[in-house]
Design a protein around this motif. Structure first.
Motif, PDB file in Angstrom:
ATOM      1  N   SER A 210       1.388   7.304  -6.269  1.00  0.00           N
ATOM      2  CA  SER A 210       0.441   8.445  -6.469  1.00  0.00           C
ATOM      3  C   SER A 210       0.524   9.813  -5.453  1.00  0.00           C
ATOM      4  CB  SER A 210      -0.570   8.364  -5.076  1.00  0.00           C
ATOM      5  OG  SER A 210      -1.717   7.200  -5.370  1.00  0.00           O
TER       6      SER A 210
ATOM      7  N   TYR B 296       0.695  -1.313   0.355  1.00  0.00           N
ATOM      8  CA  TYR B 296       0.132   0.157   0.123  1.00  0.00           C
ATOM      9  C   TYR B 296       0.562   1.046  -0.325  1.00  0.00           C
ATOM     10  CZ  TYR B 296      -3.503   3.077   1.541  1.00  0.00           C
ATOM     11  OH  TYR B 296      -4.114   5.268   1.907  1.00  0.00           O
ATOM     12  N   ASN B 297       2.197   1.289   0.972  1.00  0.00           N
ATOM     13  CA  ASN B 297       3.214   2.368   0.920  1.00  0.00           C
ATOM     14  C   ASN B 297       3.581   2.977  -1.287  1.00  0.00           C
ATOM     15  OD1 ASN B 297       2.416   2.928   3.168  1.00  0.00           O
ATOM     16  ND2 ASN B 297       4.055   1.985   4.076  1.00  0.00           N
TER      17      ASN B 297
ATOM     18  N   GLY C 203      -4.962   6.795  -1.549  1.00  0.00           N
ATOM     19  CA  GLY C 203      -4.364   7.352  -0.909  1.00  0.00           C
ATOM     20  C   GLY C 203      -4.189   8.875   0.150  1.00  0.00           C
ATOM     21  N   CYS C 204      -5.037   9.465  -1.456  1.00  0.00           N
ATOM     22  CA  CYS C 204      -5.030  10.794  -0.616  1.00  0.00           C
ATOM     23  C   CYS C 204      -6.215  11.372  -0.067  1.00  0.00           C
ATOM     24  CB  CYS C 204      -5.028  12.630  -2.173  1.00  0.00           C
ATOM     25  SG  CYS C 204      -4.722  13.857  -2.174  1.00  0.00           S
TER      26      CYS C 204
ATOM     27  N   ARG D 172       0.879   4.129  -2.742  1.00  0.00           N
ATOM     28  CA  ARG D 172       0.952   5.382  -2.065  1.00  0.00           C
ATOM     29  C   ARG D 172       2.302   6.612  -2.489  1.00  0.00           C
ATOM     30  NH1 ARG D 172      -0.669   6.909   3.600  1.00  0.00           N
ATOM     31  NH2 ARG D 172       1.490   5.625   4.470  1.00  0.00           N
TER      32      ARG D 172
ATOM     33  N   SER E 153      -3.207   6.431 -10.812  1.00  0.00           N
ATOM     34  CA  SER E 153      -3.535   6.480  -9.799  1.00  0.00           C
ATOM     35  C   SER E 153      -4.336   7.147  -9.192  1.00  0.00           C
ATOM     36  CB  SER E 153      -1.838   7.460  -8.832  1.00  0.00           C
ATOM     37  OG  SER E 153      -0.979   7.061  -9.622  1.00  0.00           O
TER      38      SER E 153
END
Length: 740
Positions: free
Chosen positions: A73, A66-67, A675-676, A70, A733
């Motif tokens: 993104s 997941y990181n 992720g934002c 992100r 993204s």
């Protein structure tokens, strides 16, 4: 004591490096290293065991995946995981009941047929990213050097550099485009390939489940790979490279047969063994041995594969090349179950037959040797020197002719003054023919007309030529005239043809002969068509206002145009026709940006240039582009990219967004980027301007976006809108499923 000082220096430098914030790429590499350590621990008895249960279905691995999403993104990594429960994902994967959910988009086409686009949701993307990173660790060391695309250090630029610099003197070339939508047969064969290195039935069951749920749906030849399009996915590229790795090894087997073992091209004894030994040496070296026209060792085969687009170059006879192509086609069809066009044309490698590869044109052209260039340079210097002397001669004779005109006009005027009249002069004698009341200037023009009729000159000749040839030169000394025309004759003789001694000198040296090089050419005509399609130029090629960008902020308009400039600089800077691209940047791109801003404020373009001088410097003129290139090359972070970790970002094309509405308190909206969680001040409409057929030209604009995303509305914060325009993130993204 010296050792202690050096050790202290190393510790001090490492502490300084730790204090520096890590770049996006450094963060991703650290994530990859952590997963790599977990994967290596599962290597037992020559295979990787239970990767799904012990590595992929691990909260730490899912967090790292997941990181990584992100980081793609370009979001702030200090924020939380947005309420994602990795423990629940792990439990569902262990029990085999993970729900591979996806968002479905469809669009009606001609007839009753509908085109459907399936995009996995965030939880499914995290699992796919974890599987991708694990498979990269397992297979990265085993991929062939001819394989490019979505690999570390092997992107489109490296593929084109290999073709232009390492393939020497081919006779024939052709490309193959693979076509096949992945079905159960290909999935079964892919899993059998994975079983050679990985022993994990749960992993294979997960891949089948994703395929059955349509969240793992990729096809050969369906769309341009590596463009950062939402339909490409993150897991498909590595699976395609793993599947086509069989072809890479088959190519090496065939190249050994054709280059070293074929009895038609080798003699028995030491020559045969030396050919085989040389072939192995070539495979071990990073750079292939050069093949020259004087090398009679038999055929040579070259290959460069970028995902499912393959380039072949062959040195030898056409019959052997056709036989080699037939074996390649048969292997791809019968063993890999892929569709290949049987009517692939094999083209000769000459100046008249270029070939398309990776959205560019690959062609051969003749390059002069250093000695030939020196001779031509000397010839141009002689030509320039002769033209300078001729200009000086003409200027001098014209000046003499003008003085003659002034002297004649003065004499005519003096003939009107009684006490200055010379009764014995010719001018006084012919003045009797002057009509009564005729002005002095008119009378002088009549005299000049009579003089021109007397010398029988032609009408089109200019006044300067008349004065120089018929007035000044006849009055000059004959020796000076002969010397001047002899000089012009000698200079023309040298310029028209080199001397026999120079030609003999060039032909006597093997190093001074002309060589043929491979050029990579940017598709300028296709770029201009895209500029017209996006409304940046008229049908005649003149810059115009982009109406869809007018409602956006000034900085966003300039960012959109700057995004095209950054992509062209990064992609085309090493191409042979980069000067043509620079001309488009300075004369079309910059002017269209200025006219868009001028239309927005309804003021003159000159005022716009003065008001936005510093902002418009990001789209430089022709003279400033070279300085921009040096700046880009010196900036290490600009080119610190990894095709495997930054898939679809470094080569993503520019898309077109128009402002749909401003977000209000009654209709709030958050940023759609994964992720934002920032608030989006505006909502934008995505415009699908083109859908190229594969393979398409590489123009800098995003091609082949699925038509179901046309006019899809997305919310973006200002930071990510700028990132999307400048190419720091791609359409992958964006979570298009936030609004159905």
């Amino acid at each position: 004591m010296l050792a202690k000082d050096l050790a202290f220096l190393v510790e001090e430098s490492s502490s300084l490096d730790d204090s520096r914030p890590k770049t996006r790429m450094e963060e991703k590499r650290s994530l990859e290293l952590r997963i790599k350590k977990r994967v290596k621990e599962q290597y037992v008895n020559g295979k990787f065991q239970n990767l799904m249960a012990r590595v992929i279905a691990n909260p730490d691995t899912l967090q790292d995946a997941y990181n990584c999403i992100r980081l793609n993104s370009n979001v702030d990594m200090t924020n939380s995981a947005d309420g994602i429960c990795f423990k629940s994902i792990v439990d569902e994967l262990h029990c085999g009941h993970f729900d591979f959910k996806a968002n479905t988009f469809s669009v009606s086409t001609r007839g009753a047929r509908k085109e459907v686009l399936v995009l996995p949701n965030l939880r499914t993307r995290i699992v796919q990213e974890a599987i991708r990173m694990v498979l990269e660790v397992v297979y990265k060391p085993h991929f062939s050097k001819i394989s490019h695309g979505c690999r570390s250090g092997r992107g489109p630029s490296t593929a084109l550099k290999y073709i232009s610099k390492e393939i020497s003197c081919p006779n024939w070339w052709f490309t193959m485009l693979l076509n096949k939508r992945v079905d159960a047969c290909i999935i079964n064969k892919l899993i059998s390939i994975l079983q050679d290195k990985i022993e994990d039935m749960q992993l294979y069951a997960t891949i089948r489940s994703m395929f059955d749920a349509n969240v793992l749906s990729f096809e050969f030849g369906g769309f341009p790979k590596g463009q950062g399009l939402p339909q490409e996915g993150v897991l498909s590229p590595v699976l395609m490279n793993i599947y086509l790795d069989l072809f890479d090894h088959e190519f090496y087997r065939l190249s050994m047969i054709y280059e070293a073992l074929d009895p038609d091209f080798g003699d028995a004894g030491d020559k045969f063994h030396s050919k085989l030994r040389n072939w192995y040496r070539r495979q071990l070296k990073d750079k292939d041995l050069k093949y020259t026209d004087n090398d009679n060792s038999g055929p040579r085969v070259h290959c460069c594969r970028f995902m499912d687009e393959i380039f072949f170059a062959f040195s030898g006879s056409k019959d052997v090349a056709l036989r080699f192509k037939a074996e390649i086609v048969n292997y791809l069809k019968s063993f890999l179950h892929l569709d290949v066009d049987d009517q692939i044309e094999i083209l000769p490698c000459d100046e008249f037959h270029g070939i398309r590869f990776l959205g560019t044109l690959v062609q051969r052209s003749r390059q002069e040797s250093p000695a030939t260039r020196a001779v031509h340079k000397l010839k141009e210097k002689v030509k320039l020197f002769a033209s300078q002397k001729q200009e000086a001669w003409n200027a001098g004779t014209v000046r003499i002719g003008k003085k003659w005109l002034a002297h004649g006009l003065r004499k005519v005027k003096e003939s009107e003054i009684k006490h200055l009249v010379d009764g014995g002069s010719n001018l006084t004698k012919i003045s009797s023919f002057r009509k009564t009341g005729m002005e002095t200037d008119h009378w002088f023009k009549v005299l000049l007309k009579v003089w021109m009729e007397d010398i029988k000159t032609k009408e089109p000749e200019s006044e300067k030529i008349l004065l120089s040839r018929y007035v000044a030169e006849p009055a000059l000394p004959q020796e000076l005239m002969d010397s001047y025309y002899e000089f012009l004759k000698r200079a023309d003789d040298y310029v028209s043809s080199e001397t026999a001694a120079t030609l003999a000198l060039l032909s006597s040296s093997s190093l001074d002969t002309e060589c043929v090089i491979t050029e990579i050419v940017a598709p300028v005509n296709a770029i201009k068509k895209c500029l017209f399609r996006y409304g940046l130029i008229t049908s005649d090629g003149y810059p115009r206002t982009s109406s869809l960008l007018i409602l956006q902020d000034n900085s966003q308009i300039i960012d959109w145009f700057s995004g095209i400039f950054c992509r062209w600089i990064r992609w085309y800077r090493d191409f042979n026709n980069f000067n043509e691209v620079k001309l488009i940047i300075s004369k079309v791109l910059r002017k269209s940006c200025i006219r868009t801003l001028a239309a927005k404020y309804r003021i003159h373009e000159n005022e716009i240039e003065k008001r936005f001088d510093s902002e418009l410097s990001r789209i430089p003129s022709t003279e400033e582009i070279e300085q921009e290139l040096e700046h880009e090359m010196s900036d290490s972070n600009t080119f610190d990219t990894d095709e495997a970790l930054m898939y679809g970002i470094s080569y993503s094309g520019l898309c077109l967004l128009s402002l749909a509405r401003i977000v209000s308190q009654s209709r709030p909206c958050n940023c759609f980027v994964l992720g934002c969680s920032a608030a989006a001040p505006s909502v934008y409409t995505l415009h699908v301007m083109e859908r190229q057929k594969f393979p398409g030209w590489n123009t800098g604009f995003s091609s082949c976006i699925h038509p179901s995303l046309n006019r899809r509305r997305i919310g973006l914060c200002k930071k990510h809108l700028k990132d999307l325009y400048l190419g720091h993130i791609s359409l992958q993204s964006i979570d298009f499923g936030v609004w159905k």
